[in-house]
Design an enzyme around this catalytic site. Structure first.
Site, PDB file in Angstrom:
ATOM      1  N   GLU A  86      37.790   4.042 -44.728  1.00 37.51           N
ATOM      2  CA  GLU A  86      37.052   2.872 -45.223  1.00 37.51           C
ATOM      3  C   GLU A  86      36.832   1.883 -44.073  1.00 37.51           C
ATOM      4  O   GLU A  86      35.731   1.349 -43.899  1.00 37.51           O
ATOM      5  CB  GLU A  86      37.831   2.216 -46.380  1.00 37.51           C
ATOM      6  N   GLY A 135      38.736  -6.088 -53.266  1.00 35.86           N
ATOM      7  CA  GLY A 135      39.568  -6.663 -54.321  1.00 35.86           C
ATOM      8  C   GLY A 135      41.003  -6.179 -54.206  1.00 35.86           C
ATOM      9  O   GLY A 135      41.944  -6.923 -54.469  1.00 35.86           O
ATOM     10  N   GLN A 164      40.427  -4.363 -44.732  1.00 37.65           N
ATOM     11  CA  GLN A 164      40.416  -3.536 -43.534  1.00 37.65           C
ATOM     12  C   GLN A 164      40.063  -4.364 -42.302  1.00 37.65           C
ATOM     13  O   GLN A 164      39.223  -5.269 -42.384  1.00 37.65           O
ATOM     14  CB  GLN A 164      39.371  -2.411 -43.648  1.00 37.65           C
TER      15      GLN A 164
HETATM   16  N1  LIG Z   1      32.543 -14.341 -55.582  1.00 36.95           N
HETATM   17  C1  LIG Z   1      32.103 -13.116 -55.718  1.00 36.95           C
HETATM   18  N2  LIG Z   1      32.981 -12.134 -55.574  1.00 36.95           N
HETATM   19  C2  LIG Z   1      32.534 -10.877 -55.725  1.00 36.95           C
HETATM   20  C3  LIG Z   1      31.186 -10.581 -56.007  1.00 36.95           C
HETATM   21  N3  LIG Z   1      31.065  -9.237 -56.082  1.00 36.95           N
HETATM   22  C4  LIG Z   1      32.280  -8.732 -55.831  1.00 36.95           C
HETATM   23  N4  LIG Z   1      33.161  -9.714 -55.646  1.00 36.95           N
HETATM   24  C5  LIG Z   1      34.584  -9.609 -55.343  1.00 36.95           C
HETATM   25  O1  LIG Z   1      34.700  -8.970 -54.079  1.00 36.95           O
HETATM   26  C6  LIG Z   1      35.771  -8.061 -54.125  1.00 36.95           C
HETATM   27  C7  LIG Z   1      35.174  -6.708 -53.833  1.00 36.95           C
HETATM   28  O2  LIG Z   1      35.913  -5.755 -54.400  1.00 36.95           O
HETATM   29  P1  LIG Z   1      35.644  -4.199 -54.482  1.00 36.95           P
HETATM   30  O3  LIG Z   1      34.564  -3.796 -53.571  1.00 36.95           O
HETATM   31  O4  LIG Z   1      35.507  -3.852 -55.910  1.00 36.95           O
HETATM   32  O5  LIG Z   1      37.077  -3.811 -53.979  1.00 36.95           O
HETATM   33  P2  LIG Z   1      37.746  -2.676 -53.104  1.00 36.95           P
HETATM   34  O6  LIG Z   1      37.737  -1.456 -53.938  1.00 36.95           O
HETATM   35  O7  LIG Z   1      39.138  -3.201 -52.851  1.00 36.95           O
HETATM   36  O8  LIG Z   1      36.966  -2.571 -51.848  1.00 36.95           O
HETATM   37  C8  LIG Z   1      36.421  -8.208 -55.482  1.00 36.95           C
HETATM   38  O9  LIG Z   1      37.454  -9.161 -55.403  1.00 36.95           O
HETATM   39  C9  LIG Z   1      35.309  -8.763 -56.336  1.00 36.95           C
HETATM   40  O10 LIG Z   1      35.796  -9.561 -57.388  1.00 36.95           O
HETATM   41  C10 LIG Z   1      30.287 -11.666 -56.147  1.00 36.95           C
HETATM   42  O11 LIG Z   1      29.104 -11.512 -56.392  1.00 36.95           O
HETATM   43  N5  LIG Z   1      30.809 -12.920 -56.002  1.00 36.95           N
END
Ligand SMILES: Nc1nc2c(ncn2[C@@H]2O[C@H](COP(=O)(O)OP(=O)(O)O)[C@@H](O)[C@H]2O)c(=O)[nH]1
Length: 584
Positions: free
Chosen positions: A261, A290, A294
């Site tokens: 990743e 979330g 990285q």
């Molecule tokens: N404020 C905000 N946070 C977001 C938005 N889209 C995603 N996130 C947050 O960004 C993070 C992205 O997480 P994700 O890609 O699902 O997680 P990963 O699997 O750990 O890479 C999470 O904490 C989401 O809640 C957005 O449009 N606004």
């Protein structure tokens, strides 16, 4: 006669006589012919080649080609001192004297012009850009909080690693990430259907079968797999079943490692910036998700011998890279919030006063939900009630201290560490910070890293202290979950960067918060697809010496030069204006 005698009144006379002469040449009163060539004779001598005398040129133009133009000399010319070659000659007689009228000269000239026209035409047609045909690739990012589908396209004929791959469409899957469907796996597959239907519309029908489709799951599924591997398998089965119903070339769904990743995020950023192709200094990649975060960069202080598990090596476009990368599972912003709250509620109180939430914020939360993650499950209080009241107090400094409690700085067996005993070489070069780094800092209006770090903290301090009612009034359009957490998220980002990764007040300005680069989202998905489709070659591709427009220009200029040389080589045959200029 010297030019000086032409000054004054004589200029007007010249004009009049010229007109008369022309009318005679054309044989029509009121009409003139061959005016262009005549006007050449009126040009100042300084700009003409000396042996070029124009009067004879009139004879080159046969009467049928004479143009019914009226003579109009510019005032500038009619007033300026000129030398006039003006001899009344019998038109027919001149034709006979003129060597340009020899058949050989005419044939050579015509063939020369035709050859040049043919050469330029072939060069242009042979190298004209063909109508673009594209190929496509689809990557699904099954993140911890949500799934997103990315469609990429690239010119079909540039399959040999030279074409630019670009994102053409992004579809955000409605609902939570696939790891949240552990108790109802079928729904994980169903949740993807709408975005897959959209993909069918975006990719032309005749390309469906050859379009690769990948699904990569990140930290959410890593955690589910750790906590309950059979539930994780069932989610994947459901997802596979759903994706295989679509006409694309399904390439599998899998959990990608934290190292991949990080490395693919770094490739994406540097590929889109064209730093890889051009062999420029690379940009480090900071990705905040979330459930994990990285950090990936190239450092002169890191050759992979210390902590080899953090090393990824590539040979791309003829350059070798030794990348340092580390993925911190549980240090994404959602899981770190849980860890911080778990730290605050270890004694299982009925009320948790939280400095990272705005004053006036109150919510009832469930202990079992808070501790339902491998990141915090071992800290679950034994004698806690089912629920607790979460109350915000909005104190940035206390929040910073609480956030810091999730990092362990006590042990480091390497030359230097970030946190939790993980090696981190000296920071080097510029960095791109994307995903949640961007969402949060963009919302807080703190993406300008040229602002001193102390000022950034001061702004965040004021924001955290703002009453929750006021925050909700100011941002009615923002999802309440995101809105309530921005104070925490901003504080977490600053603490992670400065305390965790050791960015200083100076090196903080090396960070650029980015969402997209040239229209494509920064993230691991593009790098993942480029890697799996072998789209980045190990060696630099051979490039043509010149781009197409440059090639056509060079051929055209050479052709024109050849033509001019050809004309000059016929100089002995050039006709001459009178050697005995007569001024009238
Ligand atoms: N404020 C905000 N946070 C977001 C938005 N889209 C995603 N996130 C947050 O960004 C993070 C992205 O997480 P994700 O890609 O699902 O997680 P990963 O699997 O750990 O890479 C999470 O904490 C989401 O809640 C957005 O449009 N606004």
């Amino acid at each position: 006669m010297p030019n000086s005698v032409l000054k004054g009144r004589s200029t007007r006379k010249t004009h009049t006589h010229t007109h008369d002469y022309y009318n005679r040449l054309s044989g029509h009163e009121g009409k003139t012919s061959s005016l262009f060539l005549l006007s050449l004779c009126y040009l100042p001598r300084s700009i003409l080649p000396s042996p070029f005398h124009f009067h004879s040129l009139f004879s080159l133009i046969p009467p049928p080609l004479s143009l019914p133009l009226s003579l109009s000399l510019s005032p500038q010319f009619s007033r300026s001192p000129v030398s006039v070659n003006f001899i009344e000659v019998d038109n027919r007689e001149m034709k006979e004297m003129n060597p340009w009228h020899t058949p050989v000269t005419i044939i050579i000239t015509v063939i020369g012009v035709m050859a040049i026209v043919a050469l330029v035409t072939v060069a242009v047609l042979q190298n004209r850009p063909l109508p673009q045909k594209y190929k496509y690739g689809i990557v699904m990012d099954a993140g911890s909080s949500h799934t997103a589908l990315y469609i990429y396209e690239w010119p079909a004929e540039k399959d040999n690693n030279t074409g630019r791959v670009e994102q053409t469409h992004l579809c955000k899957v409605k609902g939570p990430g696939i790891s949240s469907y552990a108790s109802a796996p079928v729904k994980a597959g169903e949740s993807l259907r709408l975005c897959m239907e959209e993909a069918k519309q975006w990719v032309p029908g005749k390309r469906h079968h050859q379009t690769p489709l990948y699904l990569g799951a990140t930290a959410g599924m890593r955690l589910l797999n750790m906590a309950n591997s059979s539930a994780s398998d069932k989610v994947f089965q459901a997802v596979e079943g759903a994706l295989q119903k679509f006409p694309f070339s399904y390439q599998g769904a899998k959990i990608i490692s934290g190292q991949d990743e990080g490395a693919f995020g770094w490739i994406t950023v540097n590929y889109l910036d064209e730093r890889l192709k051009q062999g420029l200094e690379t940009r480090g990649a900071l990705d905040l998700g979330g459930a994990s975060t990285q950090i990936s960069f190239v450092s002169d202080n890191y050759d992979g011998s210390e902590s080899p598990s953090n090393s990824v090596t590539f040979r791309l476009y003829g350059n070798d890279y030794n990348l340092y990368t580390h993925s911190f599972l549980c240090y994404g912003k959602d899981q770190s919030l849980r860890m911080m709250q778990a730290h605050q509620s270890q004694a299982g109180p009925a009320t948790v006063l939280d400095p990272c939430f705005h004053p006036g914020y109150t919510a009832t939360k469930n202990y079992s939900v808070l501790y339902d993650s491998p990141c915090v499950s071992d800290r679950k209080p034994k004698d806690a009630p089912d629920t607790f009241t979460h109350i915000g107090i909005g104190d940035f400094l206390q929040c910073q201290a609480a956030v810091k409690s999730v990092f362990n700085f006590t042990s480091c067996k390497y030359s230097r560490c970030s946190f939790n005993g993980v090696l981190q070489p000296l920071l080097q070069g510029p960095y791109g910070a994307f995903s949640a780094y961007y969402f949060v800092m963009n919302f807080l209006n703190l993406t300008d890293t040229s602002v001193p770090l102390e000022d950034v903290k001061e702004k965040l301090k004021r924001y955290c202290a703002t009453n929750w009612d006021q925050i909700m009034q100011q941002h009615p359009e923002v999802k309440l979950k995101y809105l309530a957490e921005y104070c925490f998220s901003g504080t977490y980002i600053l603490t992670l960067l400065t305390e965790g990764y050791n960015f200083t007040s100076e090196s903080y300005s090396d960070i650029k918060f980015i969402k997209k680069i040239k229209g494509s989202d920064a993230g691991w998905t593009l790098g993942y697809m480029l890697n799996l489709t072998n789209m980045i070659p190990a060696e630099a591709p051979d490039t043509p010496l010149l781009p197409h427009p440059g090639y056509v220009s060079v051929v055209s200029v050479i052709a024109v030069l050849l033509f001019i040389l050809f004309i000059v080589s016929l100089r002995p045959l050039w006709p001459r204006c009178s050697k005995q200029p007569q001024i009238v």
